[in-house]
Design an enzyme around this catalytic site. Structure first.
Site: not given
Ligand code: MEV
Length: 307
Positions: A95, A99-102, A104-105, A146
């Site tokens: 999604p 916060g699941l790294g979409s 970067a993945a 990430d």
């Molecule tokens: C984002 O997944 C994590 C944060 O710490 C940002 C980052 O590390 O670049 C909020």
């Protein structure tokens, strides 16, 4: 046809503080993946097909800040090949903005697919470094955690600017990952934390120090298989994230529901303000925790073993 994939990720400890050079811990999430598929084309063009967005466009027509175009251009430059004669299709089950790294993945899957297509072997460090360049488009000051955990596909203990440390989790544990349903771009939360830090550096530095200490303790606990200690560390991390200002009513609702259902610990994961909450469950509590999260409004819950 060439195919490559990359997993999602979850930050267990240390988000935000990691941008300010404190340690953080992240693990890959293999339930969700981004995929890049490359096929040769007869004409010289490079065509990008973003399947999930139902978009198709030529690399030449993409604006400079288009993340897909940027990673394709950067990777071709690194591989010393002209970007031409291929079609690259992207599909992801991760999604967006959760916060699941979409982001970067997707980048890592593209780098891997292009390297395969052109017959070049890239190390994890190189794959990660290329993906990092596009992370900067998603938000200005990425820590790099990430792209690192996703490129290495192993638990990482990450300190910005220091050599990458992967480590082993001595005893597997179960996490419920619950989506608040609120899409929260990393850029906004990271920018707000930056402003809070500029307004009161002493307070924020102290909060970051405390978060860093939790990440160090958590690594030690994970390496000796002391899963019981993790829950308290997660709860302590959530208190500090709240103090930094990156929690939200939706996050608090899910955290409370998970704890009441028997989770040993629960916290937001990633940039916060929305996105995902993670809860530490076990064989006894896992079903109850999952149900409680859904009843409390989670858009979806992924139950995953971290090993
Ligand atoms: C984002 O997944 C994590 C944060 O710490 C940002 C980052 O590390 O670049 C909020």
């Amino acid at each position: 046809m060439i195919n490559a994939t990359a997993p999602g990720k979850i930050i267990l400890f240390g988000e935000h503080a990691v941008v300010y050079a404190r340690p953080a811990i992240a693990v890959p999430v293999f339930h969700v993946r981004a995929q890049a598929t490359i096929e040769p084309r007869a004409d010289a063009r490079v065509v990008i097909v973003a399947r999930d967005l139902a978009r198709e466009y030529a690399l030449d027509d993409a604006p400079a800040d288009d993340p897909l175009a940027a990673i394709i251009r950067a990777t071709c430059a690194r591989l010393n090949v002209a970007p031409q004669n291929f079609c690259i299709a992207i599909h992801s089950t991760i999604p967006l903005a959760s916060g699941l790294g979409s982001g970067a993945a997707v980048s890592v899957a593209i780098v891997r697919a292009l390297a395969k297509f052109f017959g070049v072997t890239l190390s994890e460090v190189e794959v990660s470094a290329l993906a990092y360049e596009t992370e900067k488009l998603h938000h200005g000051t990425p820590s790099g955690i990430d792209n690192t955990v996703i490129a290495f596909e192993q638990p990482v203990y990450f300190v910005r600017g220091q050599p990458i440390e992967t480590f082993r989790v001595a005893r597997p544990f179960t996490l419920a990952i619950a989506d608040t349903g609120v899409a929260a771009p990393t850029k906004i939360a990271v920018g707000d934390v930056r402003r809070a830090w500029e307004a009161d550096r002493a307070r924020c530095e102290s909060l970051f120090d405390q978060i860093g200490a939790l990440a160090r303790d958590a690594r030690a606990a994970l390496e000796r298989g002391a899963v019981d200690a993790l829950g308290d560390l997660m709860n302590a991390n959530q208190v500090l994230l709240r103090a930094i200002g990156v929690s939200s009513p939706e996050i608090e609702t899910l955290v409370g529901a998970a704890l009441r259902a028997g989770a040993r610990g629960a916290k937001l994961s990633g940039a916060g303000r929305g996105g995902n909450v993670i809860a530490l469950a076990d064989a006894v509590t896992q079903d109850e925790v999952e149900r409680a999260l859904l009843d409390a409004g989670a858009r979806r819950v992924i139950v995953t073993r971290v090993a």
